[in-house]
Design a protein around this motif. Sequence first.
Motif, PDB file in Angstrom:
ATOM      1  N   THR A 176       8.965   2.232   6.845  1.00  0.00           N
ATOM      2  CA  THR A 176       7.561   2.463   6.501  1.00  0.00           C
ATOM      3  C   THR A 176       6.782   1.147   6.385  1.00  0.00           C
ATOM      4  OG1 THR A 176       7.936   2.543   4.114  1.00  0.00           O
ATOM      5  CG2 THR A 176       8.174   4.613   5.306  1.00  0.00           C
ATOM      6  N   CYS A 177       7.261   0.122   7.119  1.00  0.00           N
ATOM      7  CA  CYS A 177       6.501  -1.126   7.263  1.00  0.00           C
ATOM      8  C   CYS A 177       6.604  -1.501   8.746  1.00  0.00           C
ATOM      9  CB  CYS A 177       7.054  -2.225   6.353  1.00  0.00           C
ATOM     10  SG  CYS A 177       8.833  -2.249   6.143  1.00  0.00           S
ATOM     11  N   THR A 214       0.824  -1.212   0.000  1.00  0.00           N
ATOM     12  CA  THR A 214       0.000   0.000   0.000  1.00  0.00           C
ATOM     13  C   THR A 214       0.857   1.261   0.000  1.00  0.00           C
ATOM     14  OG1 THR A 214      -0.113  -0.151   2.406  1.00  0.00           O
ATOM     15  CG2 THR A 214      -2.011  -0.968   1.211  1.00  0.00           C
ATOM     16  N   MET A 233       7.002  -5.673   7.871  1.00  0.00           N
ATOM     17  CA  MET A 233       8.370  -5.762   7.373  1.00  0.00           C
ATOM     18  C   MET A 233       8.716  -7.246   7.317  1.00  0.00           C
ATOM     19  SD  MET A 233      11.740  -3.854   8.798  1.00  0.00           S
ATOM     20  CE  MET A 233      13.362  -4.128   8.109  1.00  0.00           C
ATOM     21  N   LEU A 234       9.061  -7.730   6.118  1.00  0.00           N
ATOM     22  CA  LEU A 234       9.338  -9.155   5.922  1.00  0.00           C
ATOM     23  C   LEU A 234      10.824  -9.359   5.685  1.00  0.00           C
ATOM     24  CD1 LEU A 234       6.310  -9.925   3.566  1.00  0.00           C
ATOM     25  CD2 LEU A 234       6.465 -10.310   6.032  1.00  0.00           C
ATOM     26  N   TYR A 248       6.404   7.478  -2.841  1.00  0.00           N
ATOM     27  CA  TYR A 248       5.839   8.774  -2.436  1.00  0.00           C
ATOM     28  C   TYR A 248       6.522   9.361  -1.188  1.00  0.00           C
ATOM     29  CZ  TYR A 248       2.511  12.270  -0.773  1.00  0.00           C
ATOM     30  OH  TYR A 248       1.944  13.425  -0.315  1.00  0.00           O
ATOM     31  N   GLN A 249       6.684   8.525  -0.162  1.00  0.00           N
ATOM     32  CA  GLN A 249       7.346   9.027   1.052  1.00  0.00           C
ATOM     33  C   GLN A 249       8.774   9.499   0.742  1.00  0.00           C
ATOM     34  OE1 GLN A 249       6.670   8.863   5.030  1.00  0.00           O
ATOM     35  NE2 GLN A 249       8.147  10.401   4.331  1.00  0.00           N
TER      36      GLN A 249
HETATM   37  N1  SAH Z   1       6.900   4.330   1.844  1.00  0.00           N
HETATM   38  C1  SAH Z   1       5.942   3.640   1.027  1.00  0.00           C
HETATM   39  C2  SAH Z   1       5.079   2.700   1.839  1.00  0.00           C
HETATM   40  C3  SAH Z   1       4.988   1.358   1.208  1.00  0.00           C
HETATM   41  S1  SAH Z   1       4.320   0.056   2.199  1.00  0.00           S
HETATM   42  C4  SAH Z   1       5.133   4.617   0.176  1.00  0.00           C
HETATM   43  O1  SAH Z   1       5.274   5.824   0.376  1.00  0.00           O
HETATM   44  O2  SAH Z   1       4.397   4.184  -0.701  1.00  0.00           O
HETATM   45  C5  SAH Z   1       5.792  -0.694   2.871  1.00  0.00           C
HETATM   46  C6  SAH Z   1       6.768  -1.311   1.901  1.00  0.00           C
HETATM   47  O3  SAH Z   1       7.788  -1.952   2.658  1.00  0.00           O
HETATM   48  C7  SAH Z   1       6.189  -2.387   0.971  1.00  0.00           C
HETATM   49  O4  SAH Z   1       6.384  -2.004  -0.358  1.00  0.00           O
HETATM   50  C8  SAH Z   1       7.002  -3.641   1.330  1.00  0.00           C
HETATM   51  O5  SAH Z   1       7.289  -4.469   0.209  1.00  0.00           O
HETATM   52  C9  SAH Z   1       8.275  -3.035   1.895  1.00  0.00           C
HETATM   53  N2  SAH Z   1       9.059  -3.939   2.764  1.00  0.00           N
HETATM   54  C10 SAH Z   1       8.634  -4.842   3.665  1.00  0.00           C
HETATM   55  N3  SAH Z   1       9.672  -5.491   4.239  1.00  0.00           N
HETATM   56  C11 SAH Z   1      10.812  -4.972   3.670  1.00  0.00           C
HETATM   57  C12 SAH Z   1      12.209  -5.235   3.811  1.00  0.00           C
HETATM   58  N4  SAH Z   1      12.691  -6.176   4.664  1.00  0.00           N
HETATM   59  N5  SAH Z   1      13.080  -4.518   3.067  1.00  0.00           N
HETATM   60  C13 SAH Z   1      12.637  -3.581   2.194  1.00  0.00           C
HETATM   61  N6  SAH Z   1      11.333  -3.296   1.996  1.00  0.00           N
HETATM   62  C14 SAH Z   1      10.419  -3.983   2.724  1.00  0.00           C
END
Ligand code: SAH
Length: 217
Positions: A153-154, A63, A209-210, A94-95
């Motif tokens: 941002t996760c 998202t 966050m994965l 975007y962020q």
């Molecule tokens: N900052 C984004 C928010 C996206 S949602 C915006 O402005 O749109 C969070 C994102 O974190 C997802 O795209 C997801 O794939 C990513 N994410 C999750 N775990 C991660 C990891 N270990 N390393 C990098 N990105 C990760």
Amino acid sequence: MITDTYRHKGLRKQLVAELERLGISDKKVLEAINKVPRHAFMSSAFLEHAYENKAFSIAAGQTISQPYTVARQSELLQVAPGMKVLEVGTGSGYQAAVLAAMGARVYSIERHNILHQTAKRVLGLLNYRVHCVYGDGYKGLPAFAPFQRIIITCAVPRIPEALLDQLETGGRLVMPFGEGAVQEMTVLTKMPDGSFNRETFGAFSFVPMLEKRSDTP
Ligand code: SAH
């Protein structure tokens, strides 16, 4: 090409006014939100809704964060022009664009290649100089460390040690921390003795966050 019409600009002004009403007071953040064309980071299906204060789906089941969340994290980050900032979770980009519009030198990591590629292209078209990396945020970017600011941002289930190491002394790390559906916005500040000061700023809800890049077997 990305078009930014008077209608888009008008809707952005309304969004900025709404964010102010919701308590965002940092003028630099509000100016950046007023400048960045959020619609460029969203799928065409949602274009009409780009300036609503809502999260929307992007590719790979992820998202684009709600504008209030982007504004709040940007405010808590306390960035100044020229600062080196690491973002984990590029997503739509975007962020990262908002931070770049505030003058930060942004490095952003994404674990889904499709999102990484799309965000990199859109940021380039809009002339935001963000260094996009396809990788695993748990590892950070040691080659470019230390960072003055880190934004995740996760939803962070466990503190990534590598990121703590890559934060400069005096630097701030902003992240939604917690394992469930709801996380607590948390700011860690690295103290001169290497310890961390922890502050919390209310409940938020992020995708998790994965571990590892999505193509890692
Ligand atoms: N900052 C984004 C928010 C996206 S949602 C915006 O402005 O749109 C969070 C994102 O974190 C997802 O795209 C997801 O794939 C990513 N994410 C999750 N775990 C991660 C990891 N270990 N390393 C990098 N990105 C990760």
